[in-house]
Enzyme design. Structure first.
Site, PDB file in Angstrom:
ATOM      1  CG  ASP A 123       1.915  -4.973  11.025  1.00  0.00           C
ATOM      2  OD1 ASP A 123       2.724  -5.267  11.913  1.00  0.00           O
ATOM      3  OD2 ASP A 123       1.272  -5.820  10.373  1.00  0.00           O
TER       4      ASP A 123
ATOM      5  CB  SER B  43       4.305  -5.962   8.847  1.00  0.00           C
ATOM      6  OG  SER B  43       3.796  -4.651   8.839  1.00  0.00           O
TER       7      SER B  43
ATOM      8  NE  ARG C   5      -2.534   0.010   3.534  1.00  0.00           N
ATOM      9  CZ  ARG C   5      -3.173   0.836   4.331  1.00  0.00           C
ATOM     10  NH1 ARG C   5      -4.359   1.292   4.006  1.00  0.00           N
ATOM     11  NH2 ARG C   5      -2.642   1.225   5.471  1.00  0.00           N
TER      12      ARG C   5
HETATM   13  C1  BGC Z   1       5.614 -10.392  11.551  1.00  0.00           C
HETATM   14  C2  BGC Z   1       5.360  -9.161  12.390  1.00  0.00           C
HETATM   15  C3  BGC Z   1       4.064  -8.490  11.970  1.00  0.00           C
HETATM   16  C4  BGC Z   1       2.918  -9.497  11.962  1.00  0.00           C
HETATM   17  C5  BGC Z   1       1.604  -8.884  11.534  1.00  0.00           C
HETATM   18  C6  BGC Z   1       4.392 -11.290  11.526  1.00  0.00           C
HETATM   19  O1  BGC Z   1       4.600 -12.352  10.645  1.00  0.00           O
HETATM   20  O2  BGC Z   1       6.713 -11.110  12.063  1.00  0.00           O
HETATM   21  O3  BGC Z   1       6.443  -8.249  12.284  1.00  0.00           O
HETATM   22  O4  BGC Z   1       3.782  -7.438  12.854  1.00  0.00           O
HETATM   23  O5  BGC Z   1       3.240 -10.567  11.105  1.00  0.00           O
HETATM   24  O6  BGC Z   1       1.656  -8.372  10.249  1.00  0.00           O
END
Ligand code: BGC
Length: 566
Positions: A209, A156, A73
């Site tokens: 995130d 994320s 995004r």
């Molecule tokens: C990641 C995190 C992320 C979460 C939600 C996980 O697989 O390791 O960094 O916050 O997914 O997106």
């Protein structure tokens, strides 16, 4: 064996008792403490260098990008300074081959290109002006830095952060696997590609995130209570919470402002209990893990998040289909079908392909309470490639899907409970309240917990609290986002039931926990952190207490924080 009995047996394998929840919470609290004390633990407990949360008065226009799952995004966010914001965004699916590309460059070049397309589409005037400025001025010092778009990068995945816009990738999750990127600074990877395209954009902040969700919820949440936790229950799962600096005893490299006494910590709880000390481990979980790109890692996430629940369901259904004595998706049941009597499992059915069953079927199964389960049978046709499934088939799918999702929600509730207990936030007026218990003391209490006593205490408390109003100051505010919590019917209720089962929370505490969806957390949150970063660059000072400091930003924000002229 009759199908109904077999479905019941399989569903029972996913059951998590209240006692299981208490054990999970105890282990979670212990792993949180371990992660704050040293590097390299299963739950990474990553310091984010964000030392304050916003209060809704922040203003400015920022860019944010979000890489974290199936889509990329790009958005621009106007923070209005009155807890509201306006957001323009574009979204593009990340091509599957880029998720497992040979080099990081392939992925990051694609991301930079999307930023260019977005700027040309939505901010073309400003974009052209900046390009001209860059082309006509001979030295980089010649163009004014504050006219560069500041961008918050929501990335994320687990990253070892070493500053507000610097961090090295620890590992990929959620099906991404580009070895070349591991250990590298993801902000630099993106900045290099942005610079190659000569875009007037500076990657100002790196944001998980969950941190974005925490910031966004704090910006928009009603009342004076500041938000404790931002959590994602979507393609992946994770949580970030506000921790006391004094509890983060492992070394932190980058500079940060110590005046608030707090820092947001990204737990990376997806890797909670990778050693499977307390987590349930059915044969279906074991198979999913064995066949995944990262066996033995993200074991909590593999039992909770949207990326995996459809696959658990697929594995469970296929295991039943293999049994000659149990008629699942066979004509035996469909002879009294209302529309067609021949059940066919398509040769290309997603049931035959790893990862091919989308988790959304779990929500549809839960939502369909009609007598004929028409909607679910329709979905079985489109999502599982089984035509004319019988009502018995649909009932079996519904029962197993429910069990998988309820287990996920209860585990999610356990994570939230552990954070609330660890931070001691349930004690009203945190500063005057008794010190939160140590992790060891909490673990000990949970072990010594007497089930029968607690059951009656909980019933009493439930009766006590019926109709009891909770004071605003007592509320523990939590921001959540992600398809599961947003779309699975009753997800929050199952989470809450798990929280009530934990004696340190109980029915009284559970009522004080306010859970609200923080939509667009990754965009707005990233913008808020980019705002702080921009402010920091100007004053050459690190992140201050946003609650105090940003009031002054708010006042002079038209000049300072709006980095894009309209
Ligand atoms: C990641 C995190 C992320 C979460 C939600 C996980 O697989 O390791 O960094 O916050 O997914 O997106």
């Amino acid at each position: 064996m009759a199908l109904a009995a077999e479905a019941k047996r399989v569903a029972a394998e996913f059951e998590l008792t209240d006692n299981d929840i208490r054990k999970t919470v105890a282990e979670f609290v212990a792993e949180m403490a371990a992660g704050l004390a040293q590097d390299g633990t299963a739950m990474s407990q990553i310091p984010t260098y964000v030392t304050g949360v916003p209060n809704g008065t922040e203003k400015g226009l920022y860019l944010a990008v979000d890489l974290g799952g199936t889509n990329f995004r790009v958005c621009s966010i106007q923070l209005n300074g009155d807890t509201t914001f306006n957001l323009v965004q574009s979204k593009v699916a990340i091509p599957k081959e880029l998720m497992v590309a040979k080099t990081a460059k392939e992925l990051f070049a694609f991301l930079a290109k999307q930023i260019e397309v977005f700027l040309r589409t939505h901010h073309n005037d400003h974009f052209e002006k900046q390009l001209r400025r860059r082309q006509t001025v001979s030295t980089p010092e010649g163009y004014r830095d504050e006219h560069i778009f500041r961008l918050g990068f929501t990335f994320s995945f687990p990253v070892k952060q070493v500053g507000i816009n610097r961090g090295n990738l620890i590992r990929w999750t959620k099906g991404f696997n580009i070895q070349d990127a591991v250990g590298k600074d993801v902000c630099q990877l993106l900045q290099e590609e942005i610079d190659l395209l000569k875009l007037p954009v500076k990657v100002a902040a790196l944001v998980n995130d969950t941190v974005g969700t925490l910031m966004a919820r704090s910006y928009t949440s009603p009342g004076k209570t500041s938000t404790l936790l931002g959590a994602i229950f979507g393609t992946g799962t994770n949580g970030a919470y506000v921790e006391k600096l004094s509890k983060i005893t492992k070394s932190m490299k980058g500079d940060y402002d110590k005046s608030t006494g707090e820092m947001v910590v990204n737990t990376e709880w997806g890797s909670f209990d990778n050693g499977l000390k307390v987590l349930p481990n059915t044969e279906y979980d074991a198979q999913l893990d064995r066949d995944s790109v990262n066996p033995g890692i993200q074991m909590f996430e593999k039992r909770i998040s949207g990326m995996f629940l459809g696959e658990i369901l697929r594995i469970a259904l296929v295991s039943i289909m293999k049994r000659p004595d149990v008629p699942l998706f066979r004509d035996d049941n469909s002879s009294h079908n209302d529309y067609r009597s021949t059940t066919t499992v398509d040769e290309t059915s997603p049931l035959h392909t790893q990862w091919a069953v989308d988790s959304s079927i779990l929500s549809i199964a839960e939502a369909d309470n009609s007598v004929g389960l028409r909607a679910l049978r329709q979905q079985i046709e489109t999502s599982l490639g089984v035509s004319a499934a019988s009502i018995d088939d649909a009932r079996a799918v519904k029962e197993i899907a429910h069990a998988i999702a309820e287990r996920a929600a209860r585990l999610s509730g356990a994570a939230v409970a552990a954070i609330v207990i660890h931070t001691g936030r349930l004690n009203p007026g945190a500063s005057s309240a008794p010190q939160p218990k140590s992790a060891a003391a909490i673990v000990e209490d949970l072990k010594n917990f007497n089930l029968a006593e607690a059951a009656s205490a909980t019933t009493n408390k439930l009766a006590d609290t019926a109709g009891m109003a909770v004071n605003e100051e007592e509320i523990v505010d939590i921001g959540v986002d992600g398809s599961l919590v947003e779309f699975y019917p009753g997800y929050e209720d199952y989470m809450r039931a798990a929280m009530r089962a934990v004696p340190e929370i109980g029915a009284v505490g559970e009522r004080k926990i306010r859970i609200g969806i923080a939509k667009d957390g990754s965009g707005v949150g990233a913008a808020l952190i980019a705002l702080v970063a921009a402010k920091m660059e100007q004053s050459n000072n690190y992140v201050g207490d946003l609650r105090q400091r940003l009031e002054s930003v708010g006042e002079s924000s038209e000049e300072q924080a709006i980095v894009v002229e309209k």
